[in-house]
Design a protein around this motif. Sequence first.
Motif: not given
Length: 294
Positions: A234-249, A251-262
Motif C-alpha cells: 500500500f501507498s496511502a497519502p493522508n488527505k488531511h481534513h482540519f476542523l475550521v475554527d469558528f471561535s473568531g467569528f 456570530v452568537d451560538g455558532l459552533t463547529n462540532d466536527g461538522e465543517v472542515f478544510v
Amino acid sequence: MSSHLGFNQYGKAESRVVRIVRDTAVHEIHDLNVSTALRGDFADAHTRGDQAAVLPTDSQKNTAFAYAKIHGVASPEDYALALGRRLLEACPAARQAQVEVEQYAWDRLGDHSFVRRGGAVRTAVVTVDRDGAQVLSGVQELVLMNSTDSEFKGFLRDEFTTLPEADDRILATSLVARWQHTSTDVDWNASYDSALTTLLRTFADTYSRALQETLHAMGCALLDAQPSLAEVRFSAPNKHHFLVDFSGFRVDGLTNDGEVFVAADRPYGLIEAQVVRDGAPPEGDAWLAVPGFC
C-alpha cells in the motif's frame, strides 16, 4: 576512475490504447494506458552506441496497439502477459519484459454510448522472463474516507510537535494498492472484483487508531480472502481534513462540532506498508520500476 554500467532498462511509456469491441451491435470499450520496458544485455547501446540488439521503443508502442486487436483485452493482466511474451520473443537480447497497464472505467449509456467514470483506476504490472512471469494486480486513485471511528493519539513528541491528539477525526486517503499473484492461472477479473470488495469492506469496518493499522487490517483481509496471493503493498497519502475554527467569528451560538472542515492537499503524511503471507517466496523483479514502492 573506474566505473561500469549498472541497472538499465528502456521502453515506451504511456501509450494510450483504446480498443472498441464491435463484434455485435452492443459495443465494449477497453481504455488503457500502457507502458513497456525491456531489460537485458544492452550494454553496447550505452557504452558504444551500438543499437543492433535494441528493439526500438516505437516497435514496442506498435506492438501494444497491434496486440489490443490480435490478442484482445479480456483483462489488463491477460493482455499484459501476451504483450510481454511477444516483446521478449521479438528481442533476443532481453531477459525480461515488463508491461504496466492502467485501465480507465466507462459506464454504459446505450449500445454504443459511454460516459467516463471518475475515481479508481485498475492497474496491472506484468514481468515476463525466459522462465515464467510475475503478475501484480492493483488499484490506484482509490479515494476513501471514514468520517468517524478514527483517532490518532499517544504519539511521540519533541520540541517541534504541535499536533493535538485526536479522539475523533476524519480518516481519508487516495490509496494505491498492488497485490502479487503466485500463479498466472487466474480469473483476473473475478480476482480483482473480489480484492476491491475486500479492501473497501475492511476499510469501512475497521476502527482506526492510525492509518497504519487500517492498512495492515486491509492487507491481512485480502491475503485471507485470496490464498493464491503472496503479498500486498500500500501507498496511502493522508488527505488531511482540519476542523475550521469558528471561535473568531462574531456570530452568537455558532459552533463547529466536527461538522465543517478544510481539506488540505499538501503537505501530507505518506504511509507505505507491505503485508506478506508467512512462507511466501521472496519478492521478484516485478516490483522494480513500480512508482510508490521501493
